[in-house]
Write a protein that holds these residues in place. Structure first.
Motif, PDB file in Angstrom:
ATOM      1  N   GLU A 182      -0.985  -2.889   0.320  1.00  0.00           N
ATOM      2  CA  GLU A 182       0.095  -3.325  -0.577  1.00  0.00           C
ATOM      3  C   GLU A 182       1.470  -3.310   0.100  1.00  0.00           C
ATOM      4  OE1 GLU A 182      -1.192  -0.409  -0.309  1.00  0.00           O
ATOM      5  OE2 GLU A 182      -0.121   1.208  -1.334  1.00  0.00           O
ATOM      6  N   GLU A 197       7.856  -1.227   1.563  1.00  0.00           N
ATOM      7  CA  GLU A 197       7.555   0.087   2.156  1.00  0.00           C
ATOM      8  C   GLU A 197       8.855   0.901   2.252  1.00  0.00           C
ATOM      9  OE1 GLU A 197       7.171   3.299   4.441  1.00  0.00           O
ATOM     10  OE2 GLU A 197       8.186   1.657   5.484  1.00  0.00           O
ATOM     11  N   GLY A 299       0.707   9.194  -0.003  1.00  0.00           N
ATOM     12  CA  GLY A 299       1.566   8.008  -0.032  1.00  0.00           C
ATOM     13  C   GLY A 299       2.624   7.995  -1.103  1.00  0.00           C
TER      14      GLY A 299
HETATM   15  N1  LIG Z   1      -9.017  10.698  -8.419  1.00  0.00           N
HETATM   16  C1  LIG Z   1      -7.935  11.170  -7.774  1.00  0.00           C
HETATM   17  N2  LIG Z   1      -6.928  10.344  -7.517  1.00  0.00           N
HETATM   18  C2  LIG Z   1      -5.834  10.814  -6.904  1.00  0.00           C
HETATM   19  C3  LIG Z   1      -5.758  12.156  -6.529  1.00  0.00           C
HETATM   20  C4  LIG Z   1      -6.852  12.997  -6.791  1.00  0.00           C
HETATM   21  O1  LIG Z   1      -6.840  14.207  -6.481  1.00  0.00           O
HETATM   22  N3  LIG Z   1      -7.927  12.468  -7.413  1.00  0.00           N
HETATM   23  N4  LIG Z   1      -4.625  12.611  -5.950  1.00  0.00           N
HETATM   24  C5  LIG Z   1      -3.429  11.911  -6.355  1.00  0.00           C
HETATM   25  C6  LIG Z   1      -2.312  12.413  -5.620  1.00  0.00           C
HETATM   26  S1  LIG Z   1      -1.790  13.972  -5.984  1.00  0.00           S
HETATM   27  C7  LIG Z   1      -1.618  11.653  -4.721  1.00  0.00           C
HETATM   28  S2  LIG Z   1      -0.206  12.238  -3.993  1.00  0.00           S
HETATM   29  C8  LIG Z   1      -2.065  10.334  -4.355  1.00  0.00           C
HETATM   30  C9  LIG Z   1      -2.024  10.269  -2.826  1.00  0.00           C
HETATM   31  O2  LIG Z   1      -2.822   9.287  -2.435  1.00  0.00           O
HETATM   32  P1  LIG Z   1      -2.800   8.601  -1.024  1.00  0.00           P
HETATM   33  O3  LIG Z   1      -2.204   9.443   0.037  1.00  0.00           O
HETATM   34  O4  LIG Z   1      -4.155   8.137  -0.784  1.00  0.00           O
HETATM   35  O5  LIG Z   1      -1.718   7.467  -1.226  1.00  0.00           O
HETATM   36  P2  LIG Z   1      -1.934   5.957  -1.607  1.00  0.00           P
HETATM   37  O6  LIG Z   1      -3.007   5.834  -2.596  1.00  0.00           O
HETATM   38  O7  LIG Z   1      -2.060   5.196  -0.364  1.00  0.00           O
HETATM   39  O8  LIG Z   1      -0.540   5.651  -2.268  1.00  0.00           O
HETATM   40  C10 LIG Z   1      -0.076   6.331  -3.381  1.00  0.00           C
HETATM   41  C11 LIG Z   1       1.113   5.549  -3.957  1.00  0.00           C
HETATM   42  O9  LIG Z   1       2.162   5.522  -3.024  1.00  0.00           O
HETATM   43  C12 LIG Z   1       2.515   4.189  -2.657  1.00  0.00           C
HETATM   44  N5  LIG Z   1       2.813   4.163  -1.213  1.00  0.00           N
HETATM   45  C13 LIG Z   1       1.957   4.429  -0.231  1.00  0.00           C
HETATM   46  N6  LIG Z   1       2.558   4.315   0.960  1.00  0.00           N
HETATM   47  C14 LIG Z   1       3.821   3.963   0.703  1.00  0.00           C
HETATM   48  C15 LIG Z   1       4.937   3.710   1.539  1.00  0.00           C
HETATM   49  N7  LIG Z   1       4.817   3.816   2.878  1.00  0.00           N
HETATM   50  N8  LIG Z   1       6.110   3.401   0.963  1.00  0.00           N
HETATM   51  C16 LIG Z   1       6.203   3.326  -0.399  1.00  0.00           C
HETATM   52  N9  LIG Z   1       5.176   3.570  -1.232  1.00  0.00           N
HETATM   53  C17 LIG Z   1       4.010   3.868  -0.688  1.00  0.00           C
HETATM   54  C18 LIG Z   1       1.292   3.392  -2.972  1.00  0.00           C
HETATM   55  O10 LIG Z   1       1.564   2.035  -3.175  1.00  0.00           O
HETATM   56  C19 LIG Z   1       0.782   4.094  -4.208  1.00  0.00           C
HETATM   57  O11 LIG Z   1       1.499   3.670  -5.351  1.00  0.00           O
HETATM   58  O12 LIG Z   1      -3.343  10.065  -4.845  1.00  0.00           O
HETATM   59  C20 LIG Z   1      -3.525  10.415  -6.214  1.00  0.00           C
HETATM   60  N10 LIG Z   1      -4.799   9.969  -6.647  1.00  0.00           N
END
Ligand SMILES: Nc1nc2c(c(=O)[nH]1)N[C@H]1C(S)=C(S)[C@@H](COP(=O)(O)OP(=O)(O)OC[C@H]3O[C@@H](n4cnc5c(N)ncnc54)[C@H](O)[C@@H]3O)O[C@H]1N2
Ligand code: MOO
Length: 405
Positions: A182, A197, A299
């Motif tokens: 994304e 980002e 993220g």
């Molecule tokens: N079923 C579950 N789902 C989730 C859990 C869980 O324990 N069980 N943990 C949640 C938590 S807490 C977090 S924190 C997130 C972290 O997930 P990820 O590290 O895999 O992150 P993404 O899914 O890739 O992204 C999350 C969110 O952030 C946005 N994003 C990502 N990178 C960037 C960037 N460089 N700049 C701006 N925004 C970014 C992305 O679009 C998503 O909206 O997981 C939960 N889920």
């Protein structure tokens, strides 16, 4: 899931300092000293006047005033040093060496000058307005030690100690790698569902402020094989690789398997903090580059920023041999109440208000881990200990000021 303090201790225990480099004082601010700096001479190196006025020998002015003295000679800063003729005063200026025979200064405001004579109503006491050799530092003292972070005051001290350059830890190289289909660069077009980002900008600016040299890797798609390749590339030449996103449990969260496929061994994954729980911490041992630390940040913007502040910055400081890699904490008073699930240490984004004479935490109402605004507006992070089920208005809590990390 491991407790916050234990996770940080374990990470810092693995941080061996990077090598040193010599830098000019112009580039030394913010760097960490890799040598002790001793005073080769006393500081100041000579007795000198703290005032514009007249140098005298206090023993010449016995009894009660007024005293009239002939003015002979002049001592000015950086100029040759005259001796004090017995029974006279020597004109002297601030910073000028004290003429041999003199032991006190009469500021010119206390001396009525007429021709080549002055009249003093009172005798200056011995030592008046004289800055003594060694008053600031004794010869051989070590005022700057290996492991000190060079503030502007410490850089100026190194200059005063006659050092044109200092040995500091070289800048650790950090590679930031964002993953997610994304993501697009700010300002570039993209289909619906993509986002600009933003996390790398927080991480890069914060890492540079902590002394690092930053490289930004191309975005990594949600594809395990390509992510593993990208991690292998990022590891080369880095002291720390920071991945962002894709570290949780979803089908597209490919970062942990990609790290392992690229030879990174994960020391731990998941820390009892809120937000930021899915943080992954590991290391790779490369044949020619040595140990590369790896932080897999979640993220969500607040989670990525927070975990980099809590783990990335102290790691970068420890890699530079900083004697105090953890940020200082201050005590703040909560401005509002909160009920919560115990179990994870929580870090509340907050503004600080010092107008009442103590630090009051104006805790942001939106603590969502996806909120980009909360970090932009925060001055500090209030730490709610893992076991707490509630905080009440007025409770004293520890906080980390973002300007002091
Ligand atoms: N079923 C579950 N789902 C989730 C859990 C869980 O324990 N069980 N943990 C949640 C938590 S807490 C977090 S924190 C997130 C972290 O997930 P990820 O590290 O895999 O992150 P993404 O899914 O890739 O992204 C999350 C969110 O952030 C946005 N994003 C990502 N990178 C960037 C960037 N460089 N700049 C701006 N925004 C970014 C992305 O679009 C998503 O909206 O997981 C939960 N889920
Ligand atoms: O820990 Mo996640 O970082 O709570 O949103």
């Amino acid at each position: 899931m491991i407790p916050f303090e234990e996770a940080l201790d374990r990470l810092l225990a693995t941080a061996a300092p990077v090598g040193p480099e010599r830098v000019s004082l112009d580039d030394a601010a913010g760097r960490v000293l890799a040598e002790d700096i001793a005073a080769a001479d006393a500081m100041p190196a000579f007795d000198y006047s703290a005032m514009d006025g007249y140098a005298i020998a206090s023993a010449d002015l016995a009894g009660s005033g007024p005293f009239r003295l002939l003015v002979r000679g002049e001592s000015a800063a950086g100029r040759p040093l005259p001796a004090l003729h017995p029974g006279t005063a020597c004109r002297i200026f601030t910073g000028a060496r004290l003429p041999p025979g003199a032991d006190a200064i009469a500021p010119q405001e206390d001396a009525a000058r007429s021709g080549d004579e002055i009249t003093l109503q009172e005798a200056p006491r011995a030592g008046a307005w004289v800055r003594r050799r060694g008053a600031d530092l004794a010869e051989g003292a070590v005022p700057l030690r290996r492991g000190a972070r060079l503030t502007p005051g410490k850089v100026a001290l190194a200059a005063a100690l006659d050092r044109p350059s200092v040995l500091v830890a070289r800048r650790p190289v950090v590679t930031v790698m964002c993953s997610g289909d994304e993501l697009r660069a700010p300002g570039s077009p993209g289909p619906a569902g993509t986002i600009a980002e933003s996390n790398s900008y927080f991480i890069a600016a914060t890492a540079r402020a902590a002394g690092a040299a930053v490289r930004i890797a191309p975005f990594v798609p949600d594809d395990a094989a390509r992510a593993a390749e990208a991690v292998s590339t990022a590891l080369r030449g880095s002291d720390l690789v920071v991945t962002v996103g894709g570290v949780s449990v979803g089908d597209h969260d490919i970062v942990r398997p990609a790290l392992e496929a690229a030879g990174v061994s994960l020391d731990f994954w998941r820390v009892a903090i809120k937000p930021g729980k899915p943080l992954a911490v590991g290391r790779a041992e490369l044949s020619r580059c040595g140990v590369v630390h790896v932080l897999g940040l979640p993220g969500n913007p607040a989670s990525a920023s927070l975990t980099f502040v809590l783990f990335g910055v102290p790691l970068l400081r420890a890699l530079q041999g900083d004697a105090a890699p953890r940020p200082p904490r201050v005590i703040v008073r909560a401005d509002s109440a909160l009920r919560r699930q115990p179990g994870r240490a929580e870090f509340l984004r907050t503004r600080l208000d010092a107008s009442s004479g103590e630090l009051v935490a104006r805790i942001a109402t939106n603590q969502a881990s996806g909120a980009v605004t909360s970090f932009a507006e925060a001055d500090a992070l209030v730490l709610v200990p893992a076991h707490r089920e509630r905080i009440d208005e007025g409770d004293r809590l520890e906080a980390i000021r973002l300007a002091e990390i």
